[in-house]
Scaffold this motif. Structure first.
Motif, PDB file in Angstrom:
ATOM      1  N   SER A   1      86.541 -35.033  70.991  1.00 49.33           N
ATOM      2  CA  SER A   1      87.716 -34.485  70.324  1.00 49.33           C
ATOM      3  C   SER A   1      88.213 -35.505  69.313  1.00 49.33           C
ATOM      4  O   SER A   1      88.927 -36.431  69.650  1.00 49.33           O
ATOM      5  N   HIS A   2      87.787 -35.335  68.100  1.00 46.87           N
ATOM      6  CA  HIS A   2      88.097 -36.286  67.042  1.00 46.87           C
ATOM      7  C   HIS A   2      88.098 -35.479  65.750  1.00 46.87           C
ATOM      8  O   HIS A   2      87.229 -34.642  65.555  1.00 46.87           O
ATOM      9  N   PRO A   3      89.061 -35.699  64.861  1.00 53.79           N
ATOM     10  CA  PRO A   3      89.152 -34.824  63.682  1.00 53.79           C
ATOM     11  C   PRO A   3      87.883 -34.792  62.844  1.00 53.79           C
ATOM     12  O   PRO A   3      87.556 -33.769  62.257  1.00 53.79           O
ATOM     13  N   ALA A   4      87.161 -35.891  62.794  1.00 51.91           N
ATOM     14  CA  ALA A   4      85.994 -35.924  61.920  1.00 51.91           C
ATOM     15  C   ALA A   4      84.719 -35.482  62.618  1.00 51.91           C
ATOM     16  O   ALA A   4      83.671 -35.420  62.006  1.00 51.91           O
ATOM     17  N   THR A   5      84.776 -35.187  63.911  1.00 50.37           N
ATOM     18  CA  THR A   5      83.553 -34.751  64.569  1.00 50.37           C
ATOM     19  C   THR A   5      83.514 -33.227  64.651  1.00 50.37           C
ATOM     20  O   THR A   5      82.611 -32.667  65.248  1.00 50.37           O
ATOM     21  N   HIS A   6      84.476 -32.576  64.057  1.00 49.44           N
ATOM     22  CA  HIS A   6      84.491 -31.121  63.982  1.00 49.44           C
ATOM     23  C   HIS A   6      84.323 -30.490  65.343  1.00 49.44           C
ATOM     24  O   HIS A   6      83.560 -29.563  65.527  1.00 49.44           O
ATOM     25  N   GLY A   7      84.977 -31.082  66.326  1.00 54.05           N
ATOM     26  CA  GLY A   7      85.035 -30.394  67.598  1.00 54.05           C
ATOM     27  C   GLY A   7      84.226 -30.993  68.715  1.00 54.05           C
ATOM     28  O   GLY A   7      84.789 -31.483  69.666  1.00 54.05           O
ATOM     29  N   THR A   8      82.929 -30.959  68.608  1.00 57.20           N
ATOM     30  CA  THR A   8      82.175 -31.128  69.843  1.00 57.20           C
ATOM     31  C   THR A   8      81.052 -32.148  69.776  1.00 57.20           C
ATOM     32  O   THR A   8      80.120 -32.058  70.546  1.00 57.20           O
ATOM     33  N   LEU A   9      81.118 -33.089  68.888  1.00 57.01           N
ATOM     34  CA  LEU A   9      80.053 -34.078  68.831  1.00 57.01           C
ATOM     35  C   LEU A   9      80.623 -35.411  69.295  1.00 57.01           C
ATOM     36  O   LEU A   9      81.761 -35.737  68.999  1.00 57.01           O
ATOM     37  N   ARG A  10      79.828 -36.156  70.001  1.00 61.48           N
ATOM     38  CA  ARG A  10      80.321 -37.441  70.485  1.00 61.48           C
ATOM     39  C   ARG A  10      79.346 -38.527  70.079  1.00 61.48           C
ATOM     40  O   ARG A  10      78.141 -38.403  70.289  1.00 61.48           O
ATOM     41  N   THR A  11      79.863 -39.568  69.487  1.00 64.22           N
ATOM     42  CA  THR A  11      79.040 -40.691  69.076  1.00 64.22           C
ATOM     43  C   THR A  11      79.595 -41.943  69.730  1.00 64.22           C
ATOM     44  O   THR A  11      80.793 -42.195  69.653  1.00 64.22           O
ATOM     45  N   VAL A  12      78.743 -42.695  70.390  1.00 65.29           N
ATOM     46  CA  VAL A  12      79.147 -43.972  70.963  1.00 65.29           C
ATOM     47  C   VAL A  12      78.516 -45.052  70.104  1.00 65.29           C
ATOM     48  O   VAL A  12      77.303 -45.021  69.857  1.00 65.29           O
ATOM     49  N   VAL A  13      79.329 -45.984  69.604  1.00 61.63           N
ATOM     50  CA  VAL A  13      78.768 -47.022  68.733  1.00 61.63           C
ATOM     51  C   VAL A  13      79.150 -48.402  69.242  1.00 61.63           C
ATOM     52  O   VAL A  13      80.209 -48.587  69.842  1.00 61.63           O
TER      53      VAL A  13
END
Lengths: 190, 564
Positions: free
Chosen positions: B188-200
């Motif tokens: 849930s992040h404005p730039a992930t458009h809903g449903t993508l999760r990135t761990v960096v």
């Protein structure tokens, strides 16, 4: 002043014909109003909803239409979209919630400051829709309380606007889930 | 046929008859049954032999045949972009020993496709670098696409049970003995458009390692399709890439029509083509607009969305729905286009270029935009093909592969249009390609409007389409057809087909298996952005954290299509 629930609590003050012009506006309407603090606060709350779009699927695209200039939700005082749960009081769940997503949604809901309201947009969020399947939550009310259900797959922006208006009415009448829980707590003397 | 012989001969030079590769007769695509022991060797040969040159691994999927001794079949779809050939490999395995060697070492595209087959069928891929569930959550038990898995069986995931990459838990220090930081972007992040999760993992502001978690919108399309009739699947296809719903339906209908041997009448084909191209523009509008919005440019999105809103009106006039249209039927379309269709599309032809033009004036030469996108998220042509990229993202890297040109359908070969190509392969190039594609699509629509003739909009083959209502009431035969279609659904002959079209994100493939019944036996979607997104964590390394936003939205990852 055009607010029906504030008006309804107006006393008959000013209609006694004593002619004290100091307590009247130029058009003759009373310049002082009395009301309950709760009604006043609710009127303020309902007219400045800050939605958090929890958009996961197709409904999020219609949510964009709802925000954009054509349908223009700012007419209803709910255009300040915030992606931080700390800054918003209306959770709009727009799209299918899967079992993988459910804990995230619950966490977001819990992080929101009170009072908070929930609109479930689209049949997927309401009931799972036509995804009767192994990875889809069959209605978000399995996990969080919902105030307004907006059906449709996806609902048109008009339908979502109506949902927001409906929520505003409920806030004014004290019928939202949050207000009911609060009222029950007060009644039980807690 | 000549091509097939040549391919066979080139394979036989290294794998003679009886060497584990058997050609299967017929089929829409040349198919081989392959012994799993020689699979990696064959894969290397197929890719490196200049006479074969199968450089694109389009799809890997499993199929479950509980009645067979070798219960599972892993199906690979390959393409040679230079030679324009297609190939299908089938590797059967037993349930007790469901292990297949991974082909990740040959085509990187196999990465997520193999993980998906592992997740949904429990087939293990030996030598895969990161074999774990991809679509279903970690607390899920069993393998959902096996025929004996109950579609309604859910498993709850509790807070704290979410998957975390192993490296994210380690503490690491950089060269100056500062601790590096692990940052979680999304879902849930404005730039992930809903449903993508990135761990960096961040060293200062620079990303040193990244991993992507998907499946937050896995809503079981493929399982659902197995319990619905052929036409009932169409509403589900609309919700794959919901930004351009029409094209998914068209791709699906074309694939099923190929199996049935029917063709939609010319008017239906032309309506499909016009609305597909309008959908392509709508999709690019959302992508370019969202990309700009994420970079802080709100105004262009408002201009562009107005264009989209006006296109919605035309779609709504055709089928009554704005977004998820369900307009296509197998054998045609559901209703005829309204009387003012040509007029309203002509209005769009004048209106859309104006709004897109305004956006271009603001953005194309904009210093801030160019600084933030040029050289960001660049990928070479070779890498892009290796990862299985197709569509505008591949063309931005310099490969002029477009299904509409390479394998024309709906009569695209008779239209005059260009395939825009850029060479930098970066975020800016992807923007330029998309903007140019919108203009090309407008030109196609203009040509198609001139050819739109009145006529029937659905096939008169009553094995497929309902007879007209007045005939049902007056003729016995029509009544019988009506009854059979309603009660049993259409019957698609047993067999398989891989139908693919150029959707907004690239090659959208449907691998369909039928057992001759009224419902599909297996539908596997080859979602274009699935292949594209698997390269994302690798592209990220070395970029700044703010670049993730620019890169992610330029890839146009649509969760409905990605997770299905």
């Amino acid at each position: 002043m055009g607010n029906p629930d504030v008006k309804s609590t107006l006393p008959t003050f000013g209609k006694t014909g004593r002619g004290d012009s100091a307590s009247r506006q130029l058009d003759g309407s009373p310049a002082i109003l009395t009301t309950r603090l709760d009604a006043m606060i609710d009127a303020a709350r309902k007219n400045s909803l800050w939605p958090l779009p929890f958009g996961t699927a197709c409904c999020a695209i219609e949510f964009m239409s709802f925000i954009m200039s054509h349908y223009d939700v700012s007419r209803f005082g709910a255009e300040v979209v915030r992606f931080s749960p700390r800054q918003s009081d209306l959770l709009i769940v727009a799209g299918t919630i899967t079992d993988k997503m459910a804990p995230v949604m619950v966490r977001i809901y819990e992080q929101m400051a009170e009072p908070k309201y929930v609109i479930s947009m689209g049949v997927c969020a309401c009931t799972g829709g036509f995804y009767r399947a192994y990875h889809v939550v069959q209605g978000i009310d399995e996990f969080i309380p919902v105030d307004v259900y907006v059906p449709g797959c996806p609902p048109t922006p008009e339908a979502l606007l109506q949902g927001v208006v409906k929520l505003q009415e409920m806030i004014a009448k004290g019928e939202t889930q949050y207000q009911r829980v609060l009222a029950a707590k007060k009644a039980s003397g807690a | 046929m000549e091509n097939r012989k040549e391919t066979l001969a080139a394979i036989r030079t290294a794998f003679p008859e009886g060497g584990g590769v058997t050609e299967l007769p017929g089929g829409d695509v040349q198919s081989f049954r392959v012994d799993r022991a020689i699979l990696p060797e064959l894969a290397r040969h197929l890719k490196s032999d200049p006479k074969l040159g199968f450089n694109l691994l389009a799809d890997v999927c499993g199929v479950d045949y509980p009645g067979r001794e070798e219960r599972f079949e892993v199906v690979y779809h390959l393409a040679s972009l230079e030679r324009g050939r297609r190939l299908r490999l089938k590797v059967p395995v037993r349930e007790s020993d469901a292990v297949v060697p991974s082909v990740y070492c040959v085509w990187k595209a196999a990465d997520w496709f193999e993980r998906e087959a592992f997740d949904l069928f429990g087939i293990r891929f030996e030598g895969h670098p990161n074999l774990k569930r991809i679509l279903c959550h970690p607390a899920f038990q069993g393998h959902a696409l096996r025929k004996d898995y109950d579609p309604g069986q859910r498993w709850l995931l509790r807070e704290g049970e979410q998957d975390e990459p192993a490296w994210a838990r380690e503490t690491q220090e950089d060269d100056d003995h500062f601790e590096t930081q692990v940052l979680n972007l999304g879902p849930s992040h404005p730039a992930t458009h809903g449903t993508l999760r990135t761990v960096v993992r961040l060293d200062g502001e620079v990303i040193t390692r990244a991993e992507v978690e998907i499946g937050y919108l896995h809503r079981c399309f493929e399982k659902m399709a197995e319990s619905h009739t052929w036409n009932q699947v169409i509403p589900y296809t609309d919700r794959l890439n919901y930004c351009s719903a029409m094209m998914n339906g068209v791709g699906y209908a074309l694939a099923v029509e190929k199996m049935l041997g029917v063709e939609a009448p010319p008017r239906a084909q032309m309506i499909r083509l016009i609305l597909s191209e309008l959908s392509r523009i709508m999709d690019h509008i959302v992508d370019v607009g969202a990309n700009l919005n994420d970079l802080g440019a709100m105004t262009p999105f408002l201009y562009m969305y107005q264009a989209r809103e006006e296109m919605y009106s035309v779609l709504e006039a055709c089928c009554g729905s704005r977004l998820t249209m369900s307009y296509v039927r197998i054998g045609g379309v559901s209703h005829d286009a309204p009387a003012d269709f040509v007029e309203s599309v002509r209005y769009l032809l004048g209106r859309v270029p104006k709004l897109v033009g305004e956006m271009e004036t603001l953005i194309t030469e904009n210093r801030i935009f160019r600084d933030r996108t040029e050289g960001i998220g660049a990928i070479s042509a070779e890498d892009a093909v290796d990862w299985g990229w197709t569509g505008p993202c591949l063309r931005a890297a310099g490969v002029a592969y477009d299904v509409r040109k390479a394998y024309p359908y709906l009569g695209y070969e008779t239209f005059d249009f260009k395939v825009p190509v850029a060479h930098a392969g970066d975020t800016y190039a992807r923007y330029l390609v998309r903007v140019e594609e919108m203009k090309q699509s407008l030109s196609i629509v203009e040509q198609a409007l001139a050819r739109l003739e009145p006529g029937p909009i659905i096939t008169d083959d009553h094995r497929v389409a309902l007879p007209p209502k007045e005939e049902v009431y007056t003729e016995m035969e029509s009544l019988i057809w009506h009854f059979k279609l309603i009660m049993e659904g259409m019957k698609v002959p047993a067999g398989e087909a891989y139908g693919f079209t150029e959707a907004a994100n690239g090659e959208l493939g449907y691998y369909i298996v039928s057992d001759g019944g009224g419902k599909p036996y297996r539908i596997k979607v080859r979602p274009p952005c699935f292949a594209i997104f698997q390269a994302f964590p690798h592209i990220l390394e070395g970029h700044m954290v703010s670049d993730t936003v620019a890169i992610m939205s330029s890839l146009n990852v649509i969760a409905g299509e990605l997770d299905r």
